[in-house]
Design a protein around this motif. Structure first.
Motif, mmCIF file in Angstrom:
data_model
loop_
_atom_site.group_PDB
_atom_site.id
_atom_site.type_symbol
_atom_site.label_atom_id
_atom_site.label_comp_id
_atom_site.label_asym_id
_atom_site.label_seq_id
_atom_site.Cartn_x
_atom_site.Cartn_y
_atom_site.Cartn_z
ATOM 1 N N LEU A 21 24.500 36.804 -7.466
ATOM 2 C CA LEU A 21 24.824 36.099 -8.395
ATOM 3 C C LEU A 21 24.993 36.439 -10.006
ATOM 4 C CD1 LEU A 21 25.502 33.075 -9.047
ATOM 5 C CD2 LEU A 21 23.077 32.566 -9.327
ATOM 6 N N LEU A 22 24.012 37.272 -10.395
ATOM 7 C CA LEU A 22 23.827 37.548 -11.769
ATOM 8 C C LEU A 22 25.031 38.847 -11.917
ATOM 9 C CD1 LEU A 22 20.305 38.494 -12.231
ATOM 10 C CD2 LEU A 22 21.345 36.436 -13.091
ATOM 11 N N LYS A 23 25.488 39.522 -10.945
ATOM 12 C CA LYS A 23 26.495 40.702 -11.137
ATOM 13 C C LYS A 23 27.992 39.656 -11.261
ATOM 14 C CE LYS A 23 24.619 44.508 -8.829
ATOM 15 N NZ LYS A 23 24.703 45.412 -7.593
ATOM 16 N N SER A 24 27.989 38.658 -10.451
ATOM 17 C CA SER A 24 29.264 37.790 -10.497
ATOM 18 C C SER A 24 29.463 37.067 -11.671
ATOM 19 C CB SER A 24 29.282 36.795 -9.298
ATOM 20 O OG SER A 24 28.392 35.902 -9.671
ATOM 21 N N MET A 25 28.243 36.963 -12.645
ATOM 22 C CA MET A 25 28.389 36.104 -13.647
ATOM 23 C C MET A 25 28.366 37.187 -14.969
ATOM 24 S SD MET A 25 25.118 33.315 -12.898
ATOM 25 C CE MET A 25 25.565 32.231 -14.395
ATOM 26 N N SER A 26 28.394 38.429 -14.663
ATOM 27 C CA SER A 26 28.425 39.608 -15.514
ATOM 28 C C SER A 26 27.071 39.387 -16.640
ATOM 29 C CB SER A 26 29.800 39.661 -16.433
ATOM 30 O OG SER A 26 30.881 39.512 -15.673
ATOM 31 N N ILE A 27 26.084 39.292 -15.729
ATOM 32 C CA ILE A 27 24.809 39.197 -16.776
ATOM 33 C C ILE A 27 24.164 40.374 -16.152
ATOM 34 C CG2 ILE A 27 22.616 37.998 -16.746
ATOM 35 C CD1 ILE A 27 23.975 35.331 -16.115
ATOM 36 N N GLU A 28 23.656 41.180 -17.336
ATOM 37 C CA GLU A 28 22.790 42.509 -17.086
ATOM 38 C C GLU A 28 21.513 41.911 -16.798
ATOM 39 O OE1 GLU A 28 22.943 45.329 -20.232
ATOM 40 O OE2 GLU A 28 24.258 44.007 -21.513
ATOM 41 N N PHE A 29 20.975 43.098 -15.861
ATOM 42 C CA PHE A 29 19.484 42.695 -15.508
ATOM 43 C C PHE A 29 18.763 43.963 -15.382
ATOM 44 C CE2 PHE A 29 22.401 42.985 -11.948
ATOM 45 C CZ PHE A 29 21.727 43.807 -11.076
ATOM 46 N N ASN A 30 17.346 43.834 -15.434
ATOM 47 C CA ASN A 30 16.591 44.945 -14.975
ATOM 48 C C ASN A 30 15.937 44.336 -13.599
ATOM 49 O OD1 ASN A 30 16.867 46.244 -17.597
ATOM 50 N ND2 ASN A 30 15.189 45.463 -18.421
ATOM 51 N N ASN A 31 15.777 45.204 -12.603
ATOM 52 C CA ASN A 31 15.357 44.939 -11.148
ATOM 53 C C ASN A 31 14.208 45.448 -10.990
ATOM 54 O OD1 ASN A 31 14.951 44.555 -8.661
ATOM 55 N ND2 ASN A 31 16.872 45.270 -7.879
ATOM 56 N N TYR A 32 13.061 45.031 -10.996
ATOM 57 C CA TYR A 32 11.766 45.504 -10.854
ATOM 58 C C TYR A 32 11.193 45.355 -9.407
ATOM 59 C CZ TYR A 32 11.777 46.355 -15.711
ATOM 60 O OH TYR A 32 12.163 46.547 -17.054
ATOM 61 N N GLY A 33 11.988 44.429 -8.644
ATOM 62 C CA GLY A 33 11.500 44.171 -7.330
ATOM 63 C C GLY A 33 11.583 45.034 -6.057
ATOM 64 N N THR A 34 11.165 44.883 -5.225
ATOM 65 C CA THR A 34 11.103 45.777 -4.014
ATOM 66 C C THR A 34 12.421 45.245 -3.141
ATOM 67 O OG1 THR A 34 10.062 46.576 -1.908
ATOM 68 C CG2 THR A 34 9.812 44.088 -2.568
#
Length: 143
Positions: A21-34
């Motif tokens: 969803l974040l990618k489809s909204m062009s939102i940057e993110f830091n992924n710390y999850g497993t």
């Protein structure tokens, strides 16, 4: 906008969908999850999210575990963090509008994936109202 996201094994499916969803909204993110389903300790994935929010490296955070409780409790140990455990979009909206929540905690075992995605959209699209709520938020200790 930039988001930090973290999850334990119970939240992997939800995290992967939220990342999409974040990618489809062009939102940057830091992924710390497993990305796996082997049992892991949620604090190991929540502390980096809370640290990013606390340090103003991201705008908001999203954390996911089975009940949402452990993740929320962990995040709220950080200064400047107001993590809200939510189970529907109305609570999410109020957490942002009235409490200036900056981390959304999702209970993966108690909400559906479509609900989770709707809650994330609400979280990202709702602003803090300020006004009478601002003085109340200011009374929440930072340490």
């Amino acid at each position: 906008m930039k988001i930090a996201i973290g999850n334990d094994h119970a939240g992997t499916e939800y995290k992967l969908a939220i990342v999409g969803l974040l990618k489809s909204m062009s939102i940057e993110f830091n992924n710390y999850g497993t990305d796996g389903t082997d049992s892991v300790d949620y604090p190991d994935f929540v502390h980096p999210v809370a640290s990013d929010v606390e340090g103003n490296h991201v705008d908001l955070g999203i954390i996911i575990c089975g009940s949402g409780n452990g993740a929320s409790m962990t995040a709220n140990k950080h200064q400047k963090v107001r993590a809200a455990l939510c189970w529907n979009k109305e609570i999410v909206s109020l957490a942002r509008q009235h409490n200036d929540a900056n981390i959304l905690s999702l209970p993966a075992r108690f909400i559906s994936l479509p609900q989770a995605l709707e809650m994330v959209r609400t979280f990202l699209g709702t602003d803090f109202e300020g006004g009478r709520h601002e003085r109340r938020v200011e009374k929440i200790p930072c340490s």
